[in-house]
Design an enzyme around this catalytic site. Structure first.
Site, PDB file in Angstrom:
ATOM      1  N   CYS A 194      -4.923   3.036  -8.199  1.00 10.00           N
ATOM      2  CA  CYS A 194      -3.900   3.669  -9.020  1.00 10.00           C
ATOM      3  C   CYS A 194      -2.716   2.713  -9.094  1.00 10.00           C
ATOM      4  O   CYS A 194      -2.834   1.544  -8.712  1.00 10.00           O
ATOM      5  CB  CYS A 194      -3.506   5.034  -8.462  1.00 10.00           C
ATOM      6  SG  CYS A 194      -2.826   4.986  -6.788  1.00 10.00           S
ATOM      7  N   THR A 195      -1.571   3.178  -9.551  1.00 14.77           N
ATOM      8  CA  THR A 195      -0.433   2.285  -9.784  1.00 14.77           C
ATOM      9  C   THR A 195       0.084   1.642  -8.504  1.00 14.77           C
ATOM     10  O   THR A 195       0.187   0.424  -8.398  1.00 14.77           O
ATOM     11  CB  THR A 195       0.711   3.047 -10.479  1.00 14.77           C
ATOM     12  OG1 THR A 195       0.208   3.682 -11.646  1.00 14.77           O
ATOM     13  CG2 THR A 195       1.839   2.097 -10.842  1.00 14.77           C
TER      14      THR A 195
END
Length: 318
Positions: free
Chosen positions: A179-180
């Site tokens: 994810c980020t």
């Protein structure tokens, strides 16, 4: 020396009286003239803050001075201007909303997937027995994602649990989540383990750290971020553009918010269509009486929507 820094971080750590902590933390951040967005919950902190290098160092020092947050890892970007307009610190039930608050099911402090450093992730991601899983929302992976990654049709991370059955076919594989910045993977990997997936890993520090330490190799497009930059470059090795303009279909990696505040949809739009459509996703939004002035960035300070108005996504991003 950079004029400003932007810090991305999270920490799962129990906070007693988290609601009061949030109020006190807002005052502290304002005393440093920081801008940003921080979520405080009983389970920890999740934030992005921006300010001068001196202010950001003071903030990091204060976080580390609080013994509860020793495990915090800051991702630091140098920026020309602050990445936010205001400073918000809010108390919520979770620091990333999964809809699952039963600690017997998900508790990242007790169990998550095995953390892979960027170099380890890079070396492992293309193995035949590996599935690379993007646990982010549609608008995030539409503008950038790893080559050959499995993406999910979800509007928000709270929809992730409903996709577990779709992932069952990969139970005999090694699952590498990303994810980020890493925070969603903590809960996503914990849920996968709870559901019987045995070989679950996660990219430590997320896409942002991967870009800094592995050159972002094989990450196609840009990375969506939750501040007024909207997207940032990641790949300095073999960059490419994977997203297209919602209006004309031309390749573009520019993501904006619709200028109509009652829509405020995330979508990709080329500069030509941005000018023609005045930063709107549709003709109806372009004619809306509350339409905001489009300055070319497509980022706006949030405007509260009228009470009892439910926003429904009009756009399905590929």
């Amino acid at each position: 020396m950079a004029k400003y820094n932007t810090l991305l971080y999270y920490c799962y750590s129990t906070i007693a009286d988290a609601e009061q902590f949030a109020a006190d933390h807002l005052k502290f951040c304002k005393s440093l003239n920081l801008t940003g967005r921080i979520i405080v919950a009983d389970e920890g902190l999740n934030g992005t803050v921006s300010g001068t290098p001196v202010a950001c160092k003071a903030y990091m020092d204060a976080i580390y001075a609080d013994g509860r947050f020793n495990a915090t890892e800051f991702k630091i970007d140098e920026v020309d201007e602050p990445s936010f307009v205001k400073m918000h610190v809010r108390y919520k039930s979770e620091i990333v909303h999964s809809g699952l608050r039963d600690p017997n099911i998900i508790d990242p402090k007790k169990q998550t997937g095995k953390h892979l450093e960027p170099a380890e992730f890079l070396a492992m991601k293309d193995d035949e027995d590996v599935i690379v899983l993007d646990v982010r929302s549609n608008y995030e992976h539409s503008v950038g994602r790893f080559k050959n990654a499995v993406t999910l049709d979800i509007e928000n991370f709270r929809d992730f649990p409903s996709k577990i059955n779709e992932l069952a076919k990969y139970k005999d594989k090694k699952i590498l989540t990303y994810c980020t910045g890493g925070i969603k993977c903590e809960k996503a990997s914990a849920l996968l383990l709870h559901e019987g997936f045995e070989n679950v890993y996660q990219l430590h520090g997320g896409i942002i750290k991967y870009g800094k330490e592995a050159g972002g190799e094989d990450f196609d497009g840009k990375c969506y971020v939750f501040d007024n930059r909207l997207t940032v470059d990641v790949n300095s090795v073999n960059p490419t553009v994977v997203s297209t303009c919602y209006n004309c279909g031309k390749a573009t990696d520019k993501m904006i918010n619709c200028a109509n505040p009652e829509c405020n949809e995330h979508f990709t739009q080329c500069d030509e269509c941005g000018t023609q459509m005045e930063g709107c996703c549709s003709a109806s939004c372009q004619s809306h009486p509350r339409k905001r002035v489009y300055d070319g960035t497509g980022y706006y300070v949030k405007v509260p929507q009228p009470v009892n108005v439910t926003k429904k996504s009009k756009i399905q991003l590929a």
